[in-house]
Motif scaffolding. Structure first.
Motif, mmCIF file in Angstrom:
data_model
loop_
_atom_site.group_PDB
_atom_site.id
_atom_site.type_symbol
_atom_site.label_atom_id
_atom_site.label_comp_id
_atom_site.label_asym_id
_atom_site.label_seq_id
_atom_site.Cartn_x
_atom_site.Cartn_y
_atom_site.Cartn_z
ATOM 1 N N PHE A 162 0.467 -3.201 -1.856
ATOM 2 C CA PHE A 162 0.832 -1.740 -2.286
ATOM 3 C C PHE A 162 2.286 -1.187 -1.805
ATOM 4 N N CYS A 163 2.725 -1.418 -0.747
ATOM 5 C CA CYS A 163 4.221 -0.872 -0.174
ATOM 6 C C CYS A 163 5.116 -1.941 -0.110
ATOM 7 N N ASN A 164 4.654 -3.401 -0.360
ATOM 8 C CA ASN A 164 5.677 -4.424 -0.243
ATOM 9 C C ASN A 164 5.979 -4.651 1.024
ATOM 10 N N LYS A 165 5.690 -4.336 2.277
ATOM 11 C CA LYS A 165 6.064 -4.426 3.538
ATOM 12 C C LYS A 165 5.623 -6.089 3.807
ATOM 13 N N GLN A 166 6.215 -6.477 4.621
ATOM 14 C CA GLN A 166 5.886 -7.891 5.144
ATOM 15 C C GLN A 166 4.593 -7.722 6.218
ATOM 16 N N LEU A 167 3.460 -8.738 5.965
ATOM 17 C CA LEU A 167 2.277 -8.499 6.667
ATOM 18 C C LEU A 167 2.501 -9.405 7.792
ATOM 19 N N VAL A 168 1.848 -9.028 8.884
ATOM 20 C CA VAL A 168 1.807 -9.747 10.118
ATOM 21 C C VAL A 168 0.498 -9.693 10.538
ATOM 22 N N GLY A 169 -0.102 -10.897 10.832
ATOM 23 C CA GLY A 169 -1.459 -10.963 11.389
ATOM 24 C C GLY A 169 -2.101 -12.148 10.665
ATOM 25 N N ARG A 170 -3.328 -12.027 9.890
ATOM 26 C CA ARG A 170 -4.219 -12.927 9.371
ATOM 27 C C ARG A 170 -3.465 -13.483 8.148
ATOM 28 N N THR A 171 -3.629 -14.835 7.966
ATOM 29 C CA THR A 171 -3.067 -15.170 6.555
ATOM 30 C C THR A 171 -3.799 -14.616 5.336
ATOM 31 N N ASP A 172 -4.953 -14.168 5.431
ATOM 32 C CA ASP A 172 -5.657 -13.602 4.013
ATOM 33 C C ASP A 172 -5.415 -12.131 3.911
ATOM 34 N N LYS A 173 -4.468 -11.733 4.769
ATOM 35 C CA LYS A 173 -4.387 -10.179 4.965
ATOM 36 C C LYS A 173 -3.352 -9.708 3.572
ATOM 37 N N LYS A 174 -4.045 -8.496 2.859
ATOM 38 C CA LYS A 174 -3.553 -8.257 1.721
ATOM 39 C C LYS A 174 -2.792 -6.659 1.701
ATOM 40 N N PHE A 175 -3.116 -6.009 2.686
ATOM 41 C CA PHE A 175 -2.760 -4.767 3.101
ATOM 42 C C PHE A 175 -2.435 -4.599 4.420
ATOM 43 N N CYS A 176 -1.073 -3.653 4.735
ATOM 44 C CA CYS A 176 -0.637 -3.519 5.957
ATOM 45 C C CYS A 176 -1.455 -2.766 6.760
ATOM 46 N N ASP A 177 -2.162 -1.654 6.091
ATOM 47 C CA ASP A 177 -3.301 -0.633 6.655
ATOM 48 C C ASP A 177 -4.353 0.045 5.676
ATOM 49 N N PRO A 178 -5.342 0.530 6.082
ATOM 50 C CA PRO A 178 -6.462 1.175 5.329
ATOM 51 C C PRO A 178 -5.720 2.131 4.319
ATOM 52 N N GLN A 179 -4.616 2.964 4.641
ATOM 53 C CA GLN A 179 -4.325 3.716 3.515
ATOM 54 C C GLN A 179 -3.441 3.056 2.275
ATOM 55 N N CYS A 180 -2.816 2.014 2.702
ATOM 56 C CA CYS A 180 -2.320 1.256 1.480
ATOM 57 C C CYS A 180 -3.208 0.607 0.809
ATOM 58 N N LYS A 181 -4.355 0.205 1.462
ATOM 59 C CA LYS A 181 -5.655 -0.416 0.796
ATOM 60 C C LYS A 181 -6.161 0.560 -0.193
ATOM 61 N N SER A 182 -6.408 1.779 0.378
ATOM 62 C CA SER A 182 -6.847 2.954 -0.548
ATOM 63 C C SER A 182 -6.075 3.333 -1.676
ATOM 64 N N GLY A 183 -4.649 3.394 -1.194
ATOM 65 C CA GLY A 183 -3.589 3.793 -2.508
ATOM 66 C C GLY A 183 -3.749 2.790 -3.475
ATOM 67 N N TYR A 184 -3.705 1.655 -3.103
ATOM 68 C CA TYR A 184 -3.954 0.192 -4.215
ATOM 69 C C TYR A 184 -5.154 0.422 -5.040
ATOM 70 N N GLN A 185 -6.311 0.808 -4.477
ATOM 71 C CA GLN A 185 -7.251 0.931 -5.087
ATOM 72 C C GLN A 185 -7.433 2.100 -6.218
ATOM 73 N N TYR A 186 -6.793 3.173 -5.679
ATOM 74 C CA TYR A 186 -6.579 4.318 -6.576
ATOM 75 C C TYR A 186 -5.730 4.068 -7.684
ATOM 76 N N GLN A 187 -4.623 3.395 -7.463
ATOM 77 C CA GLN A 187 -3.674 3.200 -8.373
ATOM 78 C C GLN A 187 -4.359 1.783 -9.531
ATOM 79 N N GLN A 188 -5.088 1.143 -9.114
ATOM 80 C CA GLN A 188 -5.642 0.268 -9.994
ATOM 81 C C GLN A 188 -6.683 1.102 -10.764
ATOM 82 N N ALA A 189 -7.678 1.803 -10.193
ATOM 83 C CA ALA A 189 -8.609 2.525 -11.049
ATOM 84 C C ALA A 189 -7.870 3.399 -12.128
#
Length: 125
Positions: free
Chosen positions: A9-36
């Protein structure tokens, strides 16, 4: 070797698990809203939304049980006579189209398109 991924969603570099897609729940929600929002609305949703709007308008304008309203007035508010749930034919051969319990009949008087609005009655079975 380390792969650097960015948030979908925001293109910030991710830190943590290798399968992580979003930096926080707000970005995940924003991405899903944008896709819908980008996906075309499903046909069922379009029909359902139009039926709800039609019913709301017929209910709003039909306070007296049987009312005559200019078609232009309803259409300006988003009414579409193409969407209805069922019909009823009276003894005169007039066919009323219904959106659940609210019905309408198209008439033309003095070159002005109008709708006669009615509410479903028990004798209409």
């Amino acid at each position: 070797m380390r792969f650097y991924k960015t948030c979908l969603f925001c293109n910030k570099q991710l830190v943590g698990r290798t399968d992580k897609k979003f930096c926080d729940p707000q970005c995940k929600s924003g991405y899903q809203y944008q896709q819908a929002k980008e996906q075309p609305e499903r046909f069922y949703n379009k029909v359902d939304n139009q039926l709800k709007l039609n019913r709301k308008l017929l209910k709003e304008f039909n306070k007296g049980g049987k009312v005559t309203v200019r078609a232009r007035t309803l259409k300006e508010k988003g009414f579409s006579p193409k969407f209805f749930t069922h019909y009823w034919k009276n003894n005169k051969g007039d066919v009323y189209l219904f959106i659940y319990e609210y019905g309408f009949l198209k008439r033309e008087e003095h070159h002005i398109e109008k709708y006669i609005l009615i509410k479903w009655q028990d004798y209409m079975l």
